[in-house]
Design an enzyme around this catalytic site. Structure first.
Site, short mmCIF file in Angstrom:
data_model
loop_
_atom_site.label_atom_id
_atom_site.label_comp_id
_atom_site.label_asym_id
_atom_site.label_seq_id
_atom_site.Cartn_x
_atom_site.Cartn_y
_atom_site.Cartn_z
N ASP A 14 -17.57 -16.30 12.61
CA ASP A 14 -17.18 -17.62 13.14
C ASP A 14 -15.65 -17.74 13.02
O ASP A 14 -15.09 -17.59 11.93
CB ASP A 14 -17.86 -18.73 12.33
CG ASP A 14 -17.69 -20.10 12.96
OD1 ASP A 14 -18.70 -20.83 13.06
OD2 ASP A 14 -16.56 -20.46 13.34
N ASP A 112 -17.25 -19.63 19.74
CA ASP A 112 -16.52 -18.96 18.65
C ASP A 112 -17.40 -18.33 17.59
O ASP A 112 -16.95 -18.06 16.49
CB ASP A 112 -15.48 -19.92 18.03
CG ASP A 112 -16.08 -20.80 16.95
OD1 ASP A 112 -17.26 -21.16 17.08
OD2 ASP A 112 -15.37 -21.11 15.99
N GLU A 113 -18.68 -18.11 17.89
CA GLU A 113 -19.51 -17.45 16.87
C GLU A 113 -20.51 -16.47 17.48
O GLU A 113 -20.96 -16.65 18.61
CB GLU A 113 -20.24 -18.45 15.96
CG GLU A 113 -20.85 -19.57 16.67
CD GLU A 113 -21.71 -20.49 15.84
OE1 GLU A 113 -22.35 -20.11 14.86
OE2 GLU A 113 -21.78 -21.64 16.25
#
Ligand code: TTP
Ligand code: MG
Length: 366
Positions: A14, A112-113
């Site tokens: 993340d 974003d992960e």
């Protein structure tokens, strides 16, 4: 006894303060300073919310979802910028491309992960720290971004572990540490246990994951049904779900929880517009058209309602999306209830062919 060959090694990656770090990566003058990405604060009179804040700004109490006016009161000297979706999409795909090199299988979960199954890439858990350092260094070198990584034998614990030590963290939970790692953490750390389940669990005297794990499964199932089976297993370190390599999207959605429940529908309309903008950007970047538009509204009492409408044809027009969301919200407006969360979802998706894509760009359909 479980054979060690069956023990998976899963990473959850993340990016730290993603939108803010992205801005800092392209603009060195913003680095190591309080930076807030979101609505225009208009010297404290601005409406709208904080999308994210750099860790320097978080020290002042600024966080995602907070009204921008409140952020301005807490940290007037921060730099405030509007979101640059294109930059975030670009950096996100760069990160995913790097991550794929290190993984047997990769599943992107959000902008974003991602989960990575790296079982065959390392000998065992003693060897994994080297791989993780290589991942972090490569991302830093190629994009300027830092990330936090959790490693565990299953996805849910890997996700909890990535959040355990942020920013720039690395938390490895070996198979024999699973229960001792989970036991002291609050149940809300389990992704999927929201405030409602948390309250219900509290009513049963359960605050920590360890307390949840030590209750009998039957009792938890009695109160939570199928969901209870799932949460009891997670609490006991059991989660067999696979890292899913590729999936054709069924829907694209974005939602926002308000810091405080609101009944100013002017703000709700503004947020619907912002969320439509986010969804339209993903549609564009991933080359999808949609045919169904839906909105979700959660009221102050957690009562949640959805409404959807299917159009005559597929489109990727942001304007159509905004207009339809506004129409759908009108029905809720009559109730006059205080609102806690709104969301926008498009479904009934279709991939745009390369030719169609050129055509859409040419006629300026955005
Ligand atoms: P997160 O990973 O939840 O947050 P983050 O990357 O900013 O910070 P952290 O270090 O805690 O991981 O979300 C990723 C991005 O998604 C974030 O940079 C901005 C956006 N976002 C919103 O737009 N609204 C929200 O409510 C949240 C939580 C995030
Ligand atoms: Mg993040």
């Amino acid at each position: 006894m479980v054979s060690s060959a069956l023990v998976r090694i899963i990473l959850h990656v993340d990016i730290d303060a993603f939108y803010a770090s992205a801005e800092q990566s392209v603009n060195p003058s913003l680095r190591n300073k309080p930076l807030i990405v979101g609505a225009d604060p208009k010297e404290g009179k601005g409406r709208g919310v904080v999308l994210t804040a750099s860790y320097e700004a978080r020290k002042y109490g600024v966080h995602s979802g907070q009204p921008i006016s409140q952020a301005y009161r807490l940290c007037p000297n921060a730099t405030y910028v509007r979101p640059n979706w294109q930059l975030y999409e670009q950096l996100s795909s760069k990160v995913i491309t790097i991550l794929k090199v290190f993984a047997d299988k990769l599943e992107q979960v959000s902008i974003d992960e991602a989960f990575l199954d790296v079982t065959s890439k390392v000998t065992d858990y003693n060897d994994v720290a080297n791989l993780v350092r290589a991942v972090k260094n490569t991302i830093k070198r190629e994009t300027g971004l830092t990330c936090s990584i959790g490693v565990a034998p299953n996805k849910s614990v890997a996700k909890i572990a990535s959040d355990f030590n942020k920013p720039d963290g690395l938390t490895i939970v070996k198979p024999n540490q699973l229960t001792s790692f989970l036991a002291p953490l609050p149940v809300s750390k389990i992704s999927g246990i929201g405030p409602k389940s948390q309250k219900l669990l509290e009513g049963l005297g359960i605050r920590t994951i360890g307390e949840l794990a030590s209750h009998s499964m039957e009792e938890i199932v009695k109160h939570f049904g199928k969901n209870g089976f799932w949460m009891w297993n997670i609490a006991n370190g059991i989660d067999k779900s696979e890292v899913v390599e590729y999936y054709e999207r069924k829907s694209i959605s974005a939602e926002r929880t308000f810091e405080e429940d609101i009944d100013d529908y002017g703000i709700v309309y503004k947020i619907l517009e912002l969320l439509s903008d986010e969804v339209a950007n993903v549609l564009k970047n991933e080359s999808y058209l949609f045919k169904t538009v839906g909105i979700k509204v959660r009221f102050a009492d957690f009562d949640t309602a959805t409404k959807a409408r299917t159009l005559k044809d597929h489109t990727n027009s942001k304007q159509v999306l905004i207009t339809r969301c506004r129409e759908l919200f009108k029905d809720f407006e009559k109730d006059g209830r205080r609102i806690r969360l709104v969301g926008v979802r498009v479904s009934n998706l279709k991939k745009v062919s390369p030719v169609q894509k050129d055509l859409l760009a040419w006629i300026g359909n955005d």
